[in-house]
Design an enzyme around this catalytic site. Sequence first.
Site, mmCIF file in Angstrom:
data_model
loop_
_atom_site.group_PDB
_atom_site.id
_atom_site.type_symbol
_atom_site.label_atom_id
_atom_site.label_comp_id
_atom_site.label_asym_id
_atom_site.label_seq_id
_atom_site.Cartn_x
_atom_site.Cartn_y
_atom_site.Cartn_z
ATOM 1 N N GLY A 129 -8.228 15.842 2.427
ATOM 2 C CA GLY A 129 -9.184 14.744 2.285
ATOM 3 C C GLY A 129 -9.053 13.768 3.438
ATOM 4 O O GLY A 129 -8.101 13.812 4.217
ATOM 5 N N ASP A 171 -9.453 23.129 7.672
ATOM 6 C CA ASP A 171 -10.135 21.836 7.514
ATOM 7 C C ASP A 171 -10.712 21.343 8.838
ATOM 8 O O ASP A 171 -11.471 20.372 8.854
ATOM 9 C CB ASP A 171 -9.186 20.781 6.916
ATOM 10 C CG ASP A 171 -7.907 20.635 7.720
ATOM 11 O OD1 ASP A 171 -7.131 21.606 7.761
ATOM 12 O OD2 ASP A 171 -7.676 19.568 8.314
ATOM 13 N N GLY A 198 -3.228 5.136 7.250
ATOM 14 C CA GLY A 198 -4.679 5.161 7.407
ATOM 15 C C GLY A 198 -5.178 4.646 8.741
ATOM 16 O O GLY A 198 -6.380 4.504 8.949
ATOM 17 N N LYS A 247 -12.945 6.307 12.080
ATOM 18 C CA LYS A 247 -11.654 7.001 12.063
ATOM 19 C C LYS A 247 -10.558 5.999 12.433
ATOM 20 O O LYS A 247 -10.632 5.350 13.477
ATOM 21 C CB LYS A 247 -11.697 8.157 13.070
ATOM 22 C CG LYS A 247 -10.519 9.083 13.038
ATOM 23 C CD LYS A 247 -10.786 10.284 13.943
ATOM 24 C CE LYS A 247 -9.560 11.155 14.078
ATOM 25 N NZ LYS A 247 -9.801 12.294 14.979
ATOM 26 N N ASP A 290 -12.057 17.382 15.671
ATOM 27 C CA ASP A 290 -10.636 17.015 15.693
ATOM 28 C C ASP A 290 -9.986 17.360 17.033
ATOM 29 O O ASP A 290 -9.577 18.487 17.267
ATOM 30 C CB ASP A 290 -9.854 17.663 14.544
ATOM 31 C CG ASP A 290 -8.524 16.934 14.332
ATOM 32 O OD1 ASP A 290 -7.954 16.434 15.329
ATOM 33 O OD2 ASP A 290 -8.049 16.855 13.195
ATOM 34 N N GLY A 293 -7.804 11.014 5.025
ATOM 35 C CA GLY A 293 -6.681 10.111 4.793
ATOM 36 C C GLY A 293 -6.720 8.858 5.636
ATOM 37 O O GLY A 293 -6.019 7.887 5.353
ATOM 38 N N ARG A 294 -7.534 8.868 6.696
ATOM 39 C CA ARG A 294 -7.627 7.667 7.555
ATOM 40 C C ARG A 294 -9.028 7.527 8.137
ATOM 41 O O ARG A 294 -9.204 7.041 9.250
ATOM 42 C CB ARG A 294 -6.585 7.724 8.672
ATOM 43 C CG ARG A 294 -6.675 8.943 9.566
ATOM 44 C CD ARG A 294 -5.766 8.793 10.751
ATOM 45 N NE ARG A 294 -5.938 9.890 11.693
ATOM 46 C CZ ARG A 294 -5.627 9.820 12.970
ATOM 47 N NH1 ARG A 294 -5.149 8.698 13.460
ATOM 48 N NH2 ARG A 294 -5.785 10.856 13.770
#
EC number: 2.7.7.-
Length: 484
Positions: free
Chosen positions: A87, A249, A123, A110, A259, A89-90
């Site tokens: 999920g 992911d 986060g 982000k 990413d 997270g940040r």
Amino acid sequence: MDAGWKFDNSYARLPERFFSKVLPTPVRAPKLAVLNRSLAVKLGLNEEALRSEDGVAVFGGNQIPGGAEPLAQAYAGHQFGYFTMLGDGRAVLLGEHVTPSGERVDIQLKGSGRTPYSRGGDGRAALGPMLREYIVSEAMHALGIPTTRSLAVVTTGETIMRETELPGAVLTRVASSHLRVGTFQYAAQWGTIEELRALADYALWRHFPGFEEAENRYLFLLEQVIERQAELIAKWQLVGFVHGVMNTDNMTISGETIDYGPCAFMDTYSLETVFSSIDTEGRYAYGNQPYIGGWNLARFAESLLPLLDENEEKAIALAQGALDEYPKRYHHHWLSGMRAKLGLAEEQEGDQELIADLLRLMEAHRADYTNTFRALTLGEYTGMALFDSAEFREWQERWQTRLSQESVSREEAYERMRRHNPAVIPRNHRVEEALAAAVHDGDYSVMERFLEALSDPYAYSPEQEKYAELPPPSDRPYRTFCGT
């Protein structure tokens, strides 16, 4: 002053299992570090408003624009082969902005604070990794490779703790969507079949118009994602891009690169090239990326099995049939791209051998990947041991003979090469140089000049010459870190 945001948040209308509503955590003193002007124009946003105090407050998470419905997305993933619940997270998805041309894009912050998926993390994000993502994603876009993009980076006026104290930042990421293979794994593992179906129908609606005509819409979804990923990973290989963290992911349904944590571009050609400090086994090495793409797609296919057919055996057969096409589609895209890099438009039987022999010579002579093709394009054979070898001269004769068999002129062949062989890539030492100036000295001019050179990588302009230079020799291999 109106920035021009037009939010219509379709993801927020999915079953609540797929997200948690959460607000970004405000930061102490948001300050604009970099704004992507060309992307702002493409999105139909007002640059002056984005640069204003209110605009920067939105980028920092201190202000929510009208129509936004902030949420964190739930997903799972295989990380280095091990399945886990993940999920955002940040990161917080502000919502979906619809551009004047009708394009729908995700707007995500982000580094915007803790969410229900933070798993003990703070986060937050550091300035260096956020600027790295900005630089490399813009370079990828200019290279013609599907990618998420960065609209802005703001500094937060706060520090975060990693190995040391680092300046904090928030990046505004723009994506066709943030649907991932891991989103489907999450639905298959923890959701109902109705929720899985809702997610699949949503992905089809969002990314694959024409699905209504498909005999089996969920098989169509699988086939389309396979095709997009085959083409994407071939494009990575053709420019020497090493993603570094190809977890499920981090594989998008849209076919965009996402990413940029431990990514880097290969200098010396080697299939074993690894940059990520945590990839100790070389799972995500340059030469392994096509295989990992297939592995990830098999996990996607497994998630879709209940939708492909009520009969499990039939579902598996349908999935396997689609997956069997992946290596063929990847090879097709890679081979046609490699032909283009050598100026070849037509197919001949010996092409594969010609390409393989060049790559073998490059590896044996530790040749620079990008500059080898740049030299072939310009016809300037200096500065590399490869070009002094008898083997290369013999290969060069074979290549010239093959070029003479093309129906187009030699000039057209070389023009084709220019369009497929970048003169400049975001070389790792240049990325580090730009980051050091920005993060440590507050000097963004080095980064701005670098981005200017990267914005038209096929220009072959004099200004790009210095960015084509190789890094100075070093005893230590270049290492990247994921930044989380």
